[in-house]
Design a protein around this motif. Structure first.
Motif: not given
Length: 68
Positions: A17-19, A23-24, A47-52, A58-59
């Protein structure tokens, strides 16, 4: 139809999620998460990408939507 797989440039299990740059690639210009059909990911990767992406939103690392 040609599927573009953006996930090949990254090792399989490293979606964080920090990358934000990675993600963009999976968010369209409106700020929505792109579908599997357009990204070419399998279900597990999507699913991993969506969750991240949701965790990063949220952060406050990614916006929920882009206002023009």
């Amino acid at each position: 139809m040609y599927k573009k797989n953006n996930f090949n440039s990254v090792p399989k299990d490293i979606v964080d999620y920090k990358d934000i740059d990675l993600l963009r690639k999976f968010i369209n210009d409106q700020g929505k998460i792109m579908s599997r059909r357009s990204t070419g990911l399998n279900a597990k990767q999507q699913k991993k990408v969506t969750k991240s992406i949701k965790r990063a939103r949220i952060l406050s690392l990614l916006p929920f939507l882009k206002k023009d």
